[in-house]
Enzyme design. Sequence first.
Site, PDB file in Angstrom:
ATOM      1  N   TYR A   1      -6.602   9.758   4.578  1.00 44.88           N
ATOM      2  CA  TYR A   1      -5.192  10.074   4.321  1.00 44.88           C
ATOM      3  C   TYR A   1      -5.098  11.117   3.194  1.00 44.88           C
ATOM      4  O   TYR A   1      -6.134  11.577   2.689  1.00 44.88           O
ATOM      5  CB  TYR A   1      -4.421   8.779   4.016  1.00 44.88           C
ATOM      6  CG  TYR A   1      -4.377   7.886   5.251  1.00 44.88           C
ATOM      7  CD1 TYR A   1      -3.409   8.091   6.233  1.00 44.88           C
ATOM      8  CD2 TYR A   1      -5.344   6.924   5.475  1.00 44.88           C
ATOM      9  CE1 TYR A   1      -3.391   7.317   7.391  1.00 44.88           C
ATOM     10  CE2 TYR A   1      -5.336   6.144   6.633  1.00 44.88           C
ATOM     11  CZ  TYR A   1      -4.361   6.358   7.586  1.00 44.88           C
ATOM     12  OH  TYR A   1      -4.359   5.612   8.742  1.00 44.88           O
TER      13      TYR A   1
ATOM     14  N   GLN B   1       0.843  -1.189   0.000  1.00 44.69           N
ATOM     15  CA  GLN B   1       0.000   0.000   0.000  1.00 44.69           C
ATOM     16  C   GLN B   1       0.885   1.247   0.000  1.00 44.69           C
ATOM     17  O   GLN B   1       1.752   1.399   0.858  1.00 44.69           O
ATOM     18  CB  GLN B   1      -0.882  -0.018   1.249  1.00 44.69           C
ATOM     19  CG  GLN B   1      -1.944   1.040   1.238  1.00 44.69           C
ATOM     20  CD  GLN B   1      -2.960   0.858   2.341  1.00 44.69           C
ATOM     21  OE1 GLN B   1      -2.608   0.883   3.517  1.00 44.69           O
ATOM     22  NE2 GLN B   1      -4.215   0.717   1.983  1.00 44.69           N
TER      23      GLN B   1
ATOM     24  N   ARG C   1      -9.616  -8.530   9.415  1.00 37.95           N
ATOM     25  CA  ARG C   1      -9.668  -9.177  10.724  1.00 37.95           C
ATOM     26  C   ARG C   1      -9.852 -10.684  10.652  1.00 37.95           C
ATOM     27  O   ARG C   1      -9.305 -11.420  11.487  1.00 37.95           O
ATOM     28  CB  ARG C   1     -10.784  -8.522  11.559  1.00 37.95           C
ATOM     29  CG  ARG C   1     -10.418  -7.120  12.004  1.00 37.95           C
ATOM     30  CD  ARG C   1     -11.618  -6.324  12.434  1.00 37.95           C
ATOM     31  NE  ARG C   1     -12.489  -5.996  11.310  1.00 37.95           N
ATOM     32  CZ  ARG C   1     -13.566  -5.226  11.392  1.00 37.95           C
ATOM     33  NH1 ARG C   1     -13.916  -4.720  12.559  1.00 37.95           N
ATOM     34  NH2 ARG C   1     -14.287  -4.948  10.320  1.00 37.95           N
TER      35      ARG C   1
END
Length: 403
Positions: A179, A104, A354
């Site tokens: 971001y 990323q 998760r």
Amino acid sequence: MNAASPIDPFAPWKLRGLELRNRFIKAATFEGHCLGGRPDPKGLARFHEAFAKGGAGLCTVSYGAVEPGGRTLDDQMCLQDDILDDLRQVTDAIHGQGARASVQLAHGGGFSKWKGWVGKRARGPSNGLNDLGMLVGTPFTRALRVAELPKLADNYRSAATRAVEAGFDALELHMGHGYLLSQFLSPAINRRRDEYGGSLENRARLPLQVLRAVREGVGDAVPIIVKMNLRDGFRGGLEIDDSVAFAKLLQANDADALVLSGGSSAKNAMYLFRGQTIVHELIKAQRRKIDKWVYRMAASRMKSLPFEELYFLDLAKQVMAAVELPLICVGGVQSLASVHRALAEGYQAVQLGRALIHDPALVNHYQEGSKTESGCTICNRCVAEMDRNGVRCVLNDALPVRG
Ligand SMILES: Cc1cc2nc3c(=O)[nH]c(=O)nc-3n(C[C@H](O)[C@H](O)[C@H](O)COP(=O)(O)O)c2cc1C
Ligand code: SF4
């Protein structure tokens, strides 16, 4: 295979010519294995090797800052030449287990407590407050000047070419979660009056310049995945009509796939996770009093939100109706039934965060038929582990701790 899904999630598929062994992607989840900004090659490699060994087709290594000031924390790596050998150990470990590797590419913009900004102002689309840096000596954000933007796009390009040099097969451009590029897209954060603010076309200008710069850097062969918000989820933020239009612009500018998420780490972190608030665990995990205060002050922005499987699906349908490029589902893919449902609804692949932190071998278990559901309870306590000994599930020892 579930009759409802026309696509077999376990069969190989191609993303811009990159062959992936299946449609399961390990989502970017910050690992906490880059103390002081240097990847611990062994820790980071073992972390991702676990997902590769466990069956994921593509493993996404998280948060590669494209320039030093793009970090939000000191313990995030910056994609510069001095860490490429370390990263090669990570991509080798992933490849050694038959999976592909993605990284990323990110920039925190005006949301940062990186120590290099202390006494200065972090850079974002507009002047304002730096929520994360408030109590650590960098409380304000300065608007990036137009003249600074070409260099910024160029830094994304250089980071991308270095990532490919380090063995990554694909890239994920982070344009969501509050971001930098998400800040530019968000009308609540971007209050510029020049050609980078106002209309969607203007707010999307920098993200698209970055996408084109990265494509120019890595050439035609490397898939570029964009992670973007469907909604920011707070007042005045990006809304679905704009994100549908933005998805079309990304398609027209040669993105290969979109990961459809939402929310902002700075303003409403639970919108992207759902479930139980993470704030109490984050407060407990901080070593310094000042960091505990930062999170106490932010508590009202991290209220619990109800969790349901595939929680972005309804919004994502509007993007599905508007674009042809592959869409990747993220957010609450917690059972094999949800994988099939996501593919039947129109996504081309799934990202698991998760569920794989809880069980890195879940894809193999699904394929063998030994499990049909994740045992993750959505307690969200793994998020605070990044500030302790590296991200892991608090219910088991399936992932390596920092050491
Ligand atoms: C511990 C943890 C760290 C995360 N770090 C990142 C990150 O660095 N970049 C990112 O885009 N998303 C990050 N996320 C969000 C995930 O990529 C994903 O969007 C979210 O967890 C929802 O997917 P899930 O329901 O499969 O967990 C993180 C999630 C967790 C649980
Ligand atoms: S700590 Fe474990 S059970 Fe809790 S959300 Fe994270 S992965 Fe799931």
